[in-house]
Structure formats: structure tokens, C-alpha cells
Design a protein around this motif. Structure first.
Motif, short mmCIF file in Angstrom:
data_model
loop_
_atom_site.label_atom_id
_atom_site.label_comp_id
_atom_site.label_asym_id
_atom_site.label_seq_id
_atom_site.Cartn_x
_atom_site.Cartn_y
_atom_site.Cartn_z
N GLU A 32 -15.95 -3.03 2.54
CA GLU A 32 -14.68 -3.84 2.23
C GLU A 32 -14.79 -5.32 2.94
O GLU A 32 -13.88 -5.89 2.81
CB GLU A 32 -13.40 -3.16 2.64
CG GLU A 32 -13.12 -1.91 1.78
CD GLU A 32 -11.68 -1.22 2.21
OE1 GLU A 32 -11.22 -1.83 3.22
OE2 GLU A 32 -11.31 -0.73 1.33
N ALA A 49 -3.78 -9.19 0.22
CA ALA A 49 -4.30 -8.13 -0.37
C ALA A 49 -3.66 -8.10 -1.70
O ALA A 49 -2.64 -8.21 -2.13
CB ALA A 49 -4.09 -6.91 0.28
N GLN A 84 0.74 -1.21 0.03
CA GLN A 84 -0.18 -0.06 0.04
C GLN A 84 0.79 1.22 -0.08
O GLN A 84 0.45 2.20 -0.50
CB GLN A 84 -0.95 0.00 1.15
CG GLN A 84 -2.04 -0.95 1.28
CD GLN A 84 -1.47 -2.29 1.94
OE1 GLN A 84 -0.36 -2.62 2.10
NE2 GLN A 84 -2.51 -3.28 2.33
N LYS A 141 -15.06 -6.58 5.82
CA LYS A 141 -14.34 -7.00 6.86
C LYS A 141 -15.11 -7.95 7.89
O LYS A 141 -14.41 -8.89 8.49
CB LYS A 141 -13.71 -5.85 7.69
CG LYS A 141 -12.52 -5.10 7.33
CD LYS A 141 -11.75 -4.23 7.86
CE LYS A 141 -10.58 -3.51 7.48
NZ LYS A 141 -9.99 -2.52 8.53
N ASP A 150 -7.62 -4.48 0.88
CA ASP A 150 -6.31 -3.96 1.58
C ASP A 150 -6.12 -4.76 2.80
O ASP A 150 -4.85 -4.84 3.42
CB ASP A 150 -6.00 -2.55 1.53
CG ASP A 150 -5.87 -1.76 0.14
OD1 ASP A 150 -5.91 -2.83 -0.84
OD2 ASP A 150 -5.44 -0.69 0.09
N TRP A 151 -7.17 -4.86 3.71
CA TRP A 151 -7.08 -5.48 4.95
C TRP A 151 -6.57 -6.79 5.01
O TRP A 151 -6.33 -7.36 5.97
CB TRP A 151 -8.45 -5.25 5.77
CG TRP A 151 -9.48 -5.75 5.22
CD1 TRP A 151 -10.50 -5.32 4.09
CD2 TRP A 151 -9.97 -7.15 5.14
NE1 TRP A 151 -11.40 -5.88 3.75
CE2 TRP A 151 -11.15 -7.32 4.43
CE3 TRP A 151 -9.51 -8.35 5.96
CZ2 TRP A 151 -11.82 -8.44 4.21
CZ3 TRP A 151 -10.13 -9.55 5.67
CH2 TRP A 151 -11.34 -9.54 4.99
N HIS A 152 -6.89 -7.47 3.82
CA HIS A 152 -6.41 -9.05 3.83
C HIS A 152 -5.35 -9.12 3.76
O HIS A 152 -4.49 -8.58 3.08
CB HIS A 152 -7.20 -9.65 2.68
CG HIS A 152 -7.39 -11.14 2.45
ND1 HIS A 152 -6.29 -11.89 2.36
CD2 HIS A 152 -8.53 -12.05 3.09
CE1 HIS A 152 -6.70 -13.28 2.48
NE2 HIS A 152 -8.03 -13.04 3.00
#
Length: 741
Positions: free
Chosen positions: A684, A723, A196, A686, A718-720
Motif C-alpha cells: 500500500e 483515502a 472504512q 506507506k 486507506d492509510w492516506h
């Protein structure tokens, strides 16, 4: 006979000559625990650990004094000693009725107390929740002269049990935090160089795959990557100066860089581990007082030909691909691993084995692997492995989790114990009079799987074994054994619950196999006069299962943290067959593109078989990877309906997300379509529900065809942890409900 009597008499005389230590009398003691004046945290913990149990046993708590000068008599001295070379080794002896406990510079003192508690005071930690502590107002000890150590310096049985400090210390175990910070324990590339932050401006820092830069892994031949990683580690080390082990390791996927420089190194080294070890060695040079850990995992498991890991590099060798039904040393399917562990042993003096002893996806499924635990640990030790991470995911309810954790702990300390005796001792204590039936059940499982040589998969569903150790005949026999076990302890509430909790794995297997054979002989339903009738014994089993789970405090059923309550609700949803008033039942569906054949054979008939998928994506679900797709249902004739439904699955650990949106259309001729609605999944994702049903209301409109345009997320958010990797969309039952009259 005369000789035998003489031996007995001589033993009694010798025992009478020994000096008995009266540690506690009538809940009073004149003994003091003496620690060094500048006692370490391990010495203090040993004293507190002993005192806690003395109080539990006898209602007597000893005074703890930190003083380098010993009193004349009646003391228990606890101290570290340079004479004990093993960090966790210990020596325990009695002299003039005093007790001397000495340990190495690690946890040896604590483990000496553990030995005292178990071997001399009868304390047993069968689980964190089932601890046997004898009660007595007096404690008398014989003369003691014992010492012990383990060939293994790190012994981690991963899971909830070792989070209990007393259980952990009693069984001489470690946790991740004893060696690493949790933030820098395996799969750390994305933490050390977050995509990121860097990918957009420096895509060259990341792996080149199919001529495209990919966020999944790093390019390890890029010198700038090395400098950034060293800088990042340096900053983290300043925050945690007490931590000596730091992971610089590949992320959890199958990608690795194929740029010209990396490819050249791979060719020279004969393995993708080559770039990794060269990179990690350079990091290790920058931090000579730390140990840099990396993985030999999946694509990097094979050792490099030329480059040797530096002395301060730890290699984590993983067994993830291996069969669990046969010992690694004798299983022909494990020959490549045997070569790998031998090759790593030739070039590396610091190997940490990551072994797997549990079914990750189905942790309640019968998993007969007790017979391979000892030979596998012995194999590792024989190959100079002294650090062990047993991926067991211990938790109440997981298949024989308490027994396996107990046995593995004993084996990690001493790989040559009598495992049959340990199993017998545990089952008799934990299950009481039911122990013999539990052992017979375990032996039946072992006999069946060893006779077939079946591959025992750490992600395998019960349906894999429905024709072997989980056949209908075998399950009937197991059921009889559990009936006898429950009857044997029906008057002991605690032991009865232990038996019922163990039985949950068999019930789970029956329920899961029933899902795959929904309308068959082992399924949930019988067909009578064109009607599908749920089997009472199956429905009752589900209710018994969840009641046991609630009573025993079972939380999750797999590594994806699917709760027992979610499983219960998903199963109720699954067995709520959509047959009556469902116009889509057994109608034809076409797909563009087709689903993968990896799951449910890609058979589109699963979408209209009347059965809604539950939590397991391998059963009754169809999957598409990283793409949009279209489904068209043909009802064969124009009709009116009340609503149209389609469901999707959420399992982020398996890279499965709900779709971004599903748009539903209807048509009379299959050419001209009318849009009903577009339903989107916001955010997203989560924290989504396991199952999501998209419902489209239909007003008074006749139609024959139903079309779904399904937009997948295609990429993980992105949180994975992975990602940017391709996400999956899984779809199950299409239901078209008749219009109410």
C-alpha cells in the motif's frame, strides 16, 4: 547644552537614590523564591524557569519554597493574581528590595520571568540552538515596576522551534497541544465518522457529488451523521476531560455535499459554510462547556448569511489562497478575504486566524515576506482576532526561519513593535559583523518584489521568480553580498555557519532554476562539440549545500518531509543526464491519454530530454490523475539495446503514488509487440522511495518501438488522510541504453 547637562546630572542623582537589588553576589544569594502553598503548574514552571537561568548566569540556584506566609525580606514572590484580568498578562515590581511577580490565571507568571530575563538580565533566545546567556558571578537589579499583556490570547508559530520548552516560554508562544489534542485538530470528519467503518453500509452518510456518494466529506444534513459525531466526541472527551477545544471540521479537499438538503441550505446561506455552521452549532449545543472548532477554509471561507455560530463555536479562518508579497489590507487580490473576515466578525465572537508565512513546497526558497508580517497581524487584531496560528514550519535551514520566528513572536505579543529595530537587533546578534550584509540582502529582495507586485505563492518554486527577484543579475548581486558576509565572520565558527545556512536558500534557488534551464545559460551543463559537460561551479554548489546542511543539522526541505539527504540524492540523479549511449534521447513519444497540461505543459518531449526528474513534481515530470495510460516511444530505426528504463515519483502529501505496475513491450513495426516484463509496486506504499526506476533488460532482439502500459493506483489507500480520493502517477525520463559491444 547646559540644559542637557542638567538632565544627565538629575538622572544620575535619581538613579543613585533608587534601591539596587543585589540578587546574587559572588555566586551566592540570600534570596528565596516563594510560591503559594498550592502552587499551580504555571507558578512552579515560572520558578524553575527563573532558577534555571540564574544558575546558568551566575552558578547560583535559589531555594524554592511553597508557603503562603512571606519571610521578612529577600524573596522573589511568584503568584497568580485575580487583579490581572488577562490570562497571560503580568505585573512585576520591587518593594523593600523584594521582587513581586504576579500573573494572570494562564501563563502570566512565566511571561513575567521571560520579561525579567530579557529586559534586565540580557538573556536572548535567537533560536533553540543559539541562546545568549551572559555570565556573571553577581546579579544586581534596579527597582522594577512594569506590567504587560498582549491583545492576543493564543500565539502559535507552528514548527520545531516551539517544541523547545525554554524557547516557547521565552517567546510567550503556544503549541497545538495547549488548546487541542493533536488527533482532533482540524480536518476531523474522517476521524469522527471513518468511511472504512460506515461507507459500505451507509453511503448516505457521505457527500453526494456528481450523483455519487463520495468518501471525501460528510453529508451534514443527515441527522444520523450528527448523532454519530456527537457520540464519538463524547467518548473522546471522556478520555481527555482536560481538553476544552474540539475540532469538527471539513477534510482537506475541495469536495462538499450536493444532496438536495445540503444544496438547499447552501442556497439559503449563500455559501457552503452554511451546512457546516448549522451542523457544528448542533454539536456545540450538546457540549455547552466545551468549544467546538471548525474551519472557514477554501470553499467554506465565505460566511453564511443567516446562521450565526454559537458562543462556544470557534471559526478558524484561513488565508491559504492569498498573496504573500503585499499586505492583505492593501492588496487588491485579497479583497474577497477582507470581506470574509469582516463578515465573520459581524456574526462570530470567536475567530482563530490560520495564516501562512512559508513556502510549503520549497521551504528553502527565498521568500521575501518580512515586510507584510506586521500589517497582516495588525489587520487580524483590528478585526477582533485574538487567536493566531502562524503556519511557519520553523526548522533549521528553512529560509530565515530563526529570524522570522523571532520577529513573529514579538509581533504576536505586541503588534506595534518597531520591526526594523527587531530585525537589526537579531541580525547583529545572530550573524555578527555579517549582519549588515544580511540586512542588505533582505532589503534587496523586498525592494524587488514590492516594485514588481509579484504574487508570492506558498507553494511556488524558485522558477516562478527567475525573471524578477531571482533573475540572474539579482542572484549575482546577492552572491556578492553573501561572499562579503562570510568574509566578515570567517574567524567566528558559529556565526559563519549561520551565514552559510542562510546562504543555502540562495543556493537552492540557483540549483532549482538550473534544473529548469538544464542546458541553458543558467543550467547545470554546457554543450561542447556535441557533448554535455557539467558546470563545475554548479556541482560544487550542491556539495557545499549538503555539507552545510549536515553541519547545521538541517533535516527536511519541505512539508512533505523530503530530507536534505533525499534532495541531495535526487538532485544528483537529476543532473546525471542521460545523453551518452541513450538511444531515446530527443526521440518522439506518444501518449494515450495525454498527460495533464498543468505540469510541464503536458509536453511529452520531457520524457526524452535526457533529464531525470528529481523530487519536485512541477519540474520535468508529467502527470496523469486517477487513470491508466500508455506511452509509445519511436526510436526511428531498428536497433539493439541493453536495457530500457522509466522512472516514477512518490509524494503522498501531493497525492502522488508509484503506479501499481508498468509492463514494457518492444516492437519492430509498431503493430506486433513482444512483452519484456511486468514490474509491480507491492503493498500500500506507506513508505516508498521518492524516485523509482523500472528497468527492463533486453536480450539480443532488434526493435524500433517501446510501449509502456502503466497501471496507476487511481485511488489513495486507506492509510492516506484523503483515502479514496484520486491518486496521481508521475513519470519522467525514458532511457534506452545501447547494447555493449
Amino acid at each position: 547644552m547646559k540644559n542637557s547637562l542638567l538632565v544627565v546630572l538629575l538622572s544620575l542623582i535619581l538613579w543613585g537614590c533608587k534601591q539596587e537589588i543585589r540578587l546574587v553576589t559572588n555566586s551566592q544569594s540570600d534570596y528565596t523564591i516563594i510560591l503559594p502553598k498550592d502552587a499551580s503548574k504555571e507558578e512552579i514552571r515560572a520558578a524553575e524557569f527563573l532558577n534555571y537561568h540564574l544558575q546558568k548566569i551566575s552558578d547560583c540556584e535559589l531555594q524554592i519554597v511553597q508557603n503562603d506566609k512571606l519571610p521578612d525580606r529577600n524573596f522573589i514572590q511568584i503568584r497568580k493574581s485575580d487583579k490581572i484580568t488577562s490570562a497571560d498578562g503580568f505585573k512585576m515590581s520591587t518593594k523593600d528590595k523584594n521582587i513581586i511577580i504576579e500573573g494572570g490565571n494562564g501563563r502570566g507568571c512565566i511571561y513575567a520571568v521571560s520579561e525579567l530575563l530579557e529586559s534586565y538580565l540580557g538573556v536572548k533566545y535567537y533560536s533553540p540552538d543559539y541562546v545568549v546567556i551572559p555570565k556573571s558571578s553577581s546579579i544586581n537589579l534596579p527597582e522594577i515596576n512594569t506590567e504587560d499583556s498582549s491583545p492576543n490570547t493564543y500565539r502559535n508559530i507552528n514548527g520545531a522551534f516551539a517544541q523547545d520548552q525554554n524557547y516557547k516560554d521565552f517567546h510567550r508562544l503556544h503549541t497545538i497541544e495547549d488548546m487541542f489534542t493533536k488527533e482532533y485538530y482540524v480536518h476531523t470528519f474522517h476521524k469522527l465518522l471513518p468511511w472504512q467503518e460506515y461507507f459500505e453500509t451507509h453511503p448516505e452518510y457521505y457527500a453526494l457529488i456528481n450523483n455519487q456518494r463520495n468518501k471525501d466529506q460528510l453529508c451534514l444534513s443527515n441527522p444520523e451523521v450528527l448523532e454519530i459525531v456527537k457520540h464519538e466526541l463524547e467518548q473522546e472527551m471522556k478520555l481527555h476531560p482536560e481538553i476544552n477545544y474540539w475540532s469538527v471540521s471539513q477534510d482537506d479537499n475541495f469536495s462538499y455535499c450536493h444532496c438536495e438538503k445540503c444544496k438547499k441550505i447552501i442556497q439559503e446561506e449563500g455559501s457552503p459554510s452554511g451546512p457546516i455552521i448549522r451542523f457544528v452549532n448542533e454539536v456545540a449545543k450538546a457540549f455547552p462547556d466545551k468549544t467546538i472548532s471548525t474551519l472557514a477554509y477554501q470553499y467554506s471561507r465565505k460566511a453564511p448569511k443567516q446562521t450565526k455560530p454559537l458562543d462556544n463555536v470557534q471559526v478558524m479562518l484561513c488565508t491559504i489562497e492569498l498573496n504573500r508579497s503585499e499586505a492583505i489590507a492593501t492588496d487588491e487580490r485579497s479583497q474577497s478575504f477582507l470581506k470574509d473576515i469582516e463578515d465573520w466578525g459581524k456574526i462570530c465572537n470567536h475567530i482563530y486566524v490560520w495564516d501562512y508565512t512559508v513556502d510549503f513546497a520549497h521551504s528553502y526558497c527565498p521568500f521575501p515576506n518580512l515586510h507584510v508580517l506586521q500589517p497582516n497581524i495588525q489587520l487580524f487584531v483590528k478585526n477582533n482576532v485574538d487567536e493566531h496560528f502562524q503556519q511557519s514550519n520553523t526548522a533549521t535551514g528553512y529560509e530565515f526561519s530563526e529570524l522570522k520566528s523571532y520577529l513573529i513572536a514579538k509581533l504576536l505579543w505586541n503588534p506595534d513593535i518597531d520591526t526594523e529595530e527587531v530585525i537589526r537587533e537579531f541580525t547583529d546578534a545572530y550573524y555578527g559583523d555579517a549582519g549588515k550584509f544580511i540586512r542588505e540582502y533582505l532589503k534587496e529582495l523586498e525592494t524587488e518584489i514590492t516594485s514588481t507586485g509579484e504574487f508570492l505563492d506558498i507553494y511556488g518554486p524558485p522558477t516562478n521568480y527567475k525573471n524578477t527577484f531571482l533573475s540572474a543579475d539579482k542572484i549575482a548581486k546577492y552572491t556578492t553580498l553573501f561572499d562579503s558576509a562570510e568574509k566578515a565572520v570567517q574567524d567566528n565558527e558559529v556565526q559563519l555557519l549561520h551565514v552559510q545556512t542562510a546562504r543555502m536558500s540562495l543556493q537552492y534557488a540557483k540549483m532549482e532554476i538550473g534544473k529548469s534551464d538544464m542546458f541553458g545559460s543558467r543550467g547545470w551543463y554546457t554543450e561542447k562539440n556535441g557533448k554535455f559537460i557539467p558546470k563545475k561551479e554548479m556541482v560544487d554548489m550542491l556539495e557545499t549545500w549538503i555539507q552545510t546542511a549536515r553541519k547545521a543539522g538541517c533535516e527536511y526541505i519541505n512539508e512533505s518531509a523530503l530530507s536534505t539527504e533525499e534532495y541531495y540524492e535526487s538532485t544528483k540523479r537529476f543532473i546525471d543526464v542521460q545523453v551518452d549511449n541513450n538511444l531515446a534521447f530527443r526521440k518522439q513519444v506518444t501518449a494515450t491519454p495525454m498527460p495533464t497540461t498543468k505540469y510541464s505543459d503536458g509536453d511529452l518531449s520531457y520524457l526524452t530530454n535526457g533529464v531525470r526528474g528529481a523530487n519536485d513534481f512541477k519540474v520535468h515530470w508529467l502527470g496523469w490523475e486517477a487513470k491508466d495510460f500508455q506511452l509509445i516511444l519511436d526510436l526511428e530505426e531498428n536497433t539493439n539495446a541493453q536495457s530500457i528504463e522509466i522512472s516514477t515519483l512518490y509524494d503522498p502529501k501531493s497525492w502522488i503514488l508509484h503506479p501499481r505496475s508498468i509492463t514494457c513491450y518492444i516492437s519492430k513495426d509498431g503493430i506486433q509487440y513482444q512483452k519484456l516484463n511486468k514490474i509491480s509496486t507491492e503493498g500500500e506504499q506507506k513508505d516508498e522511495t521518492v524516485n523509482k526506476t523500472f528497468v527492463y533488460n533486453v536480450e539480443d532482439e532488434a526493435f524500433r518501438f517501446v510501449k509502456f502500459d502503466i497501471e496507476g493506483t487511481k485511488k489513495l489507500f486507506d492509510w492516506h488522510p484523503s483515502a479514496g480520493g484520486g491518486s496521481w502517477t508521475f513519470v519522467d525520463e525514458i532511457v534506452v541504453k545501447k547494447a555493449s559491444k
